[in-house]
Design a protein around this motif. Structure first.
Motif, PDB file in Angstrom:
ATOM      1  N   VAL A   6       0.878  -1.173   0.000  1.00 11.69           N
ATOM      2  CA  VAL A   6       0.000   0.000   0.000  1.00 11.69           C
ATOM      3  C   VAL A   6       0.910   1.216   0.000  1.00 11.69           C
ATOM      4  O   VAL A   6       1.483   1.589   1.020  1.00 11.69           O
ATOM      5  CB  VAL A   6      -0.939   0.014   1.224  1.00 11.69           C
ATOM      6  CG1 VAL A   6      -1.853   1.238   1.179  1.00 11.69           C
ATOM      7  CG2 VAL A   6      -1.770  -1.266   1.271  1.00 11.69           C
ATOM      8  N   GLU A   7       1.065   1.844  -1.148  1.00  7.32           N
ATOM      9  CA  GLU A   7       2.049   2.912  -1.345  1.00  7.32           C
ATOM     10  C   GLU A   7       1.642   3.737  -2.554  1.00  7.32           C
ATOM     11  O   GLU A   7       1.432   3.190  -3.639  1.00  7.32           O
ATOM     12  CB  GLU A   7       3.439   2.295  -1.547  1.00  7.32           C
ATOM     13  CG  GLU A   7       4.504   3.219  -2.067  1.00  7.32           C
ATOM     14  CD  GLU A   7       4.846   4.335  -1.104  1.00  7.32           C
ATOM     15  OE1 GLU A   7       4.549   5.499  -1.433  1.00  7.32           O
ATOM     16  OE2 GLU A   7       5.400   4.038  -0.030  1.00  7.32           O
ATOM     17  N   ASN A  32      -0.167  -3.366  -5.765  1.00 13.97           N
ATOM     18  CA  ASN A  32       0.209  -2.115  -5.107  1.00 13.97           C
ATOM     19  C   ASN A  32      -0.991  -1.189  -5.126  1.00 13.97           C
ATOM     20  O   ASN A  32      -1.436  -0.747  -6.187  1.00 13.97           O
ATOM     21  CB  ASN A  32       1.398  -1.449  -5.803  1.00 13.97           C
ATOM     22  CG  ASN A  32       1.728  -0.106  -5.180  1.00 13.97           C
ATOM     23  OD1 ASN A  32       1.730   0.020  -3.959  1.00 13.97           O
ATOM     24  ND2 ASN A  32       1.976   0.899  -5.994  1.00 13.97           N
ATOM     25  N   THR A  39      -7.783   0.035  -0.887  1.00  9.30           N
ATOM     26  CA  THR A  39      -7.246  -0.973   0.024  1.00  9.30           C
ATOM     27  C   THR A  39      -8.370  -1.656   0.803  1.00  9.30           C
ATOM     28  O   THR A  39      -8.382  -2.878   0.959  1.00  9.30           O
ATOM     29  CB  THR A  39      -6.243  -0.342   1.000  1.00  9.30           C
ATOM     30  OG1 THR A  39      -5.214   0.327   0.249  1.00  9.30           O
ATOM     31  CG2 THR A  39      -5.600  -1.404   1.881  1.00  9.30           C
ATOM     32  N   ILE A  52       1.452  -7.127   4.882  1.00  6.95           N
ATOM     33  CA  ILE A  52       1.103  -5.866   4.217  1.00  6.95           C
ATOM     34  C   ILE A  52       2.199  -4.851   4.521  1.00  6.95           C
ATOM     35  O   ILE A  52       2.518  -4.601   5.682  1.00  6.95           O
ATOM     36  CB  ILE A  52      -0.254  -5.309   4.690  1.00  6.95           C
ATOM     37  CG1 ILE A  52      -1.378  -6.322   4.472  1.00  6.95           C
ATOM     38  CG2 ILE A  52      -0.578  -4.011   3.949  1.00  6.95           C
ATOM     39  CD1 ILE A  52      -2.727  -5.878   5.002  1.00  6.95           C
ATOM     40  N   MET A  54       2.765  -1.075   4.392  1.00  6.31           N
ATOM     41  CA  MET A  54       1.776   0.002   4.320  1.00  6.31           C
ATOM     42  C   MET A  54       2.383   1.368   4.631  1.00  6.31           C
ATOM     43  O   MET A  54       2.918   1.601   5.714  1.00  6.31           O
ATOM     44  CB  MET A  54       0.641  -0.300   5.302  1.00  6.31           C
ATOM     45  CG  MET A  54      -0.538   0.644   5.218  1.00  6.31           C
ATOM     46  SD  MET A  54      -1.886   0.131   6.332  1.00  6.31           S
ATOM     47  CE  MET A  54      -2.517  -1.330   5.497  1.00  6.31           C
ATOM     48  N   ASP A  55       2.285   2.258   3.652  1.00  6.08           N
ATOM     49  CA  ASP A  55       2.687   3.646   3.863  1.00  6.08           C
ATOM     50  C   ASP A  55       1.635   4.341   4.725  1.00  6.08           C
ATOM     51  O   ASP A  55       0.463   3.968   4.706  1.00  6.08           O
ATOM     52  CB  ASP A  55       2.820   4.348   2.513  1.00  6.08           C
ATOM     53  CG  ASP A  55       3.408   5.741   2.634  1.00  6.08           C
ATOM     54  OD1 ASP A  55       4.026   6.042   3.669  1.00  6.08           O
ATOM     55  OD2 ASP A  55       3.253   6.528   1.691  1.00  6.08           O
ATOM     56  N   ILE A  58      -1.303   8.147   2.222  1.00  5.84           N
ATOM     57  CA  ILE A  58      -1.586   7.680   0.878  1.00  5.84           C
ATOM     58  C   ILE A  58      -2.561   8.636   0.210  1.00  5.84           C
ATOM     59  O   ILE A  58      -2.954   9.645   0.802  1.00  5.84           O
ATOM     60  CB  ILE A  58      -2.102   6.223   0.878  1.00  5.84           C
ATOM     61  CG1 ILE A  58      -3.175   6.008   1.947  1.00  5.84           C
ATOM     62  CG2 ILE A  58      -0.961   5.257   1.076  1.00  5.84           C
ATOM     63  CD1 ILE A  58      -3.678   4.578   2.040  1.00  5.84           C
ATOM     64  N   CYS A  63      -3.452   5.947   6.443  1.00  8.67           N
ATOM     65  CA  CYS A  63      -3.726   4.510   6.317  1.00  8.67           C
ATOM     66  C   CYS A  63      -4.465   3.935   7.523  1.00  8.67           C
ATOM     67  O   CYS A  63      -5.120   2.903   7.411  1.00  8.67           O
ATOM     68  CB  CYS A  63      -2.419   3.747   6.087  1.00  8.67           C
ATOM     69  SG  CYS A  63      -1.354   3.649   7.547  1.00  8.67           S
ATOM     70  N   ILE A  66      -7.984   2.712   7.202  1.00 12.20           N
ATOM     71  CA  ILE A  66      -8.273   1.373   6.669  1.00 12.20           C
ATOM     72  C   ILE A  66      -8.735   0.460   7.788  1.00 12.20           C
ATOM     73  O   ILE A  66      -9.693  -0.310   7.645  1.00 12.20           O
ATOM     74  CB  ILE A  66      -7.016   0.800   5.974  1.00 12.20           C
ATOM     75  CG1 ILE A  66      -6.664   1.638   4.749  1.00 12.20           C
ATOM     76  CG2 ILE A  66      -7.229  -0.672   5.598  1.00 12.20           C
ATOM     77  CD1 ILE A  66      -5.285   1.352   4.180  1.00 12.20           C
ATOM     78  N   VAL A  76       1.445  -6.239   9.659  1.00 13.34           N
ATOM     79  CA  VAL A  76       1.678  -5.010   8.902  1.00 13.34           C
ATOM     80  C   VAL A  76       3.030  -4.423   9.286  1.00 13.34           C
ATOM     81  O   VAL A  76       3.364  -4.315  10.461  1.00 13.34           O
ATOM     82  CB  VAL A  76       0.573  -3.970   9.176  1.00 13.34           C
ATOM     83  CG1 VAL A  76       0.850  -2.680   8.406  1.00 13.34           C
ATOM     84  CG2 VAL A  76      -0.799  -4.519   8.821  1.00 13.34           C
ATOM     85  N   PHE A  78       4.730  -0.878   8.748  1.00 15.93           N
ATOM     86  CA  PHE A  78       4.477   0.483   8.280  1.00 15.93           C
ATOM     87  C   PHE A  78       5.759   1.096   7.726  1.00 15.93           C
ATOM     88  O   PHE A  78       6.847   0.856   8.235  1.00 15.93           O
ATOM     89  CB  PHE A  78       3.971   1.366   9.420  1.00 15.93           C
ATOM     90  CG  PHE A  78       2.573   1.054   9.866  1.00 15.93           C
ATOM     91  CD1 PHE A  78       1.491   1.488   9.133  1.00 15.93           C
ATOM     92  CD2 PHE A  78       2.348   0.330  11.025  1.00 15.93           C
ATOM     93  CE1 PHE A  78       0.195   1.195   9.538  1.00 15.93           C
ATOM     94  CE2 PHE A  78       1.063   0.041  11.437  1.00 15.93           C
ATOM     95  CZ  PHE A  78      -0.014   0.473  10.695  1.00 15.93           C
TER      96      PHE A  78
END
Length: 255
Positions: A6-7, A32, A39, A52, A54-55, A58, A63, A66, A76, A78
Motif C-alpha cells: 500500500v504505497e 500495489n 485498500t 502488508i 503500508m505507507d 496515501i 492509512c 483502513i 503489517v 508500516f
C-alpha cells in the motif's frame, strides 16, 4: 510469502518490490494499492495476505482509516516519514516500521522479525488500537522543514521552503523549482517530501507535483468536476486536479 503493498508513490513501490524480491525470490507481490478506498475494497474481496507493507500517508488520507473500515488480520510493516513520536506509538503496540528513506538491511531486519514471529506465534494476536495511534499523532505538532540543501553544479546551496514554487517529477527525477525559476534535483521522493512540508502551504496536486500555495496563478474549471491550474513560474505540463481532490484543493486555498 504473499505481500500486499500500500504505497502511492510509484518509485517507492518499485524500490520496495525489488528489495522484497532480493530478500526472497519466491515472494509474490499481490498488488500495489494507492488509496484507503481501494485498500479497503481489496481486503474485503480477497484472502488476507501474509504481509502488508503500508505507507502512512496515501492518496486519499491516512492509512489508519483502513483499520476503521475493515478488519486487518495480516501482519503489517508500516513505512513512515514521521518523527519519533509516531514511531514510539508503533513500538508500544508492537507494530514494526521503517523510517523513510530506509535501506535494504533495515527491511531485512523487519522481515526476519516477522519470520521469527511466524515460527513462534503468540497465543493471542495483538490488536491494532487505531484510535490511540491517531490520538498519539494528533497530540504532537509535527515539525516541518524550513530549508533544503540542493546541488547547484559543483556547489551546494540552501533553499528556504518559502522560496519553493513547486516540486515535480520528470522522467523519474524529482526537481525543485524556486520562485525565480531556478531548478535543482532532489533525492527524496514526493511522498517523503509531502511528510516534511507544511500542508497549510504545500499541496500534493497529483503523483507528479507538490506545489506552494503562492505558485497557483490561475484556476480554470475543467471537465467532470476537475480544475486546471496555471503556475508561476510556468510548468511545461498540463496541471489537472482530480475531481476527488478538487474539494480539498479549494478548501486549502480558502484557509
Amino acid at each position: 510469502m504473499k505481500v500486499l503493498i500500500v504505497e502511492d508513490e510509484d518509485l517507492a513501490a518499485a524500490k520496495l518490490t525489488k528489495m522484497l524480491e532480493k530478500y526472497d525470490s519466491s515472494i509474490r507481490i499481490l498488488g500495489n494499492l494507492t488509496s484507503v478506498k481501494d485498500t479497503v475494497q481489496w481486503l474485503r474481496q480477497n484472502a488476507a495476505p501474509d504481509l502488508i507493507m503500508m505507507d502512512i500517508r496515501i492518496d486519499d488520507g491516512v492509512c489508519f482509516e483502513i483499520f476503521q473500515e475493515v478488519e486487518v488480520t495480516s501482519p503489517v510493516i508500516f513505512t513512515t516519514a514521521y518523527d519519533q513520536y509516531a514511531i514510539k506509538a508503533f513500538q508500544v503496540h508492537s507494530i514494526d516500521y521503517l523510517l523513510k528513506p530506509f535501506s535494504y538491511e533495515k527491511l531485512e531486519k523487519s522481515l526476519e522479525k516477522l519470520k521469527k514471529i511466524n515460527q513462534n506465534p503468540p497465543t493471542a494476536s495483538p490488536t491494532v488500537k487505531v484510535e490511540e495511534l491517531l490520538q498519539a499523532l494528533q497530540r504532537n505538532e509535527p515539525s516541518y522543514k524550513s530549508r533544503f540543501l540542493v546541488k547547484a553544479g559543483t556547489k551546494i546551496r540552501s533553499v528556504k521552503t518559502e522560496d519553493i514554487a513547486y516540486i515535480y517529477t520528470d522522467r523519474k527525477l524529482n526537481i525543485l523549482v524556486t520562485n525565480t525559476g531556478d531548478r535543482y534535483p532532489l533525492d527524496q521522493s514526493l511522498d517523503e517530501l509531502s511528510q516534511v512540508l507544511d500542508p497549510d502551504i504545500f499541496f500534493r496536486a497529483n503523483r507528479q507535483l507538490v506545489l506552494h500555495i503562492d505558485a497557483v496563478s490561475t484556476i480554470h474549471p475543467y471537465f467532470k468536476g476537475r480544475v486546471k491550474l496555471d503556475l508561476d513560474p510556468p510548468l511545461d505540463a498540463e496541471i489537472i486536479i482530480s475531481s476527488e481532490k478538487t474539494p480539498d484543493f479549494k478548501a486549502w486555498l480558502d484557509k
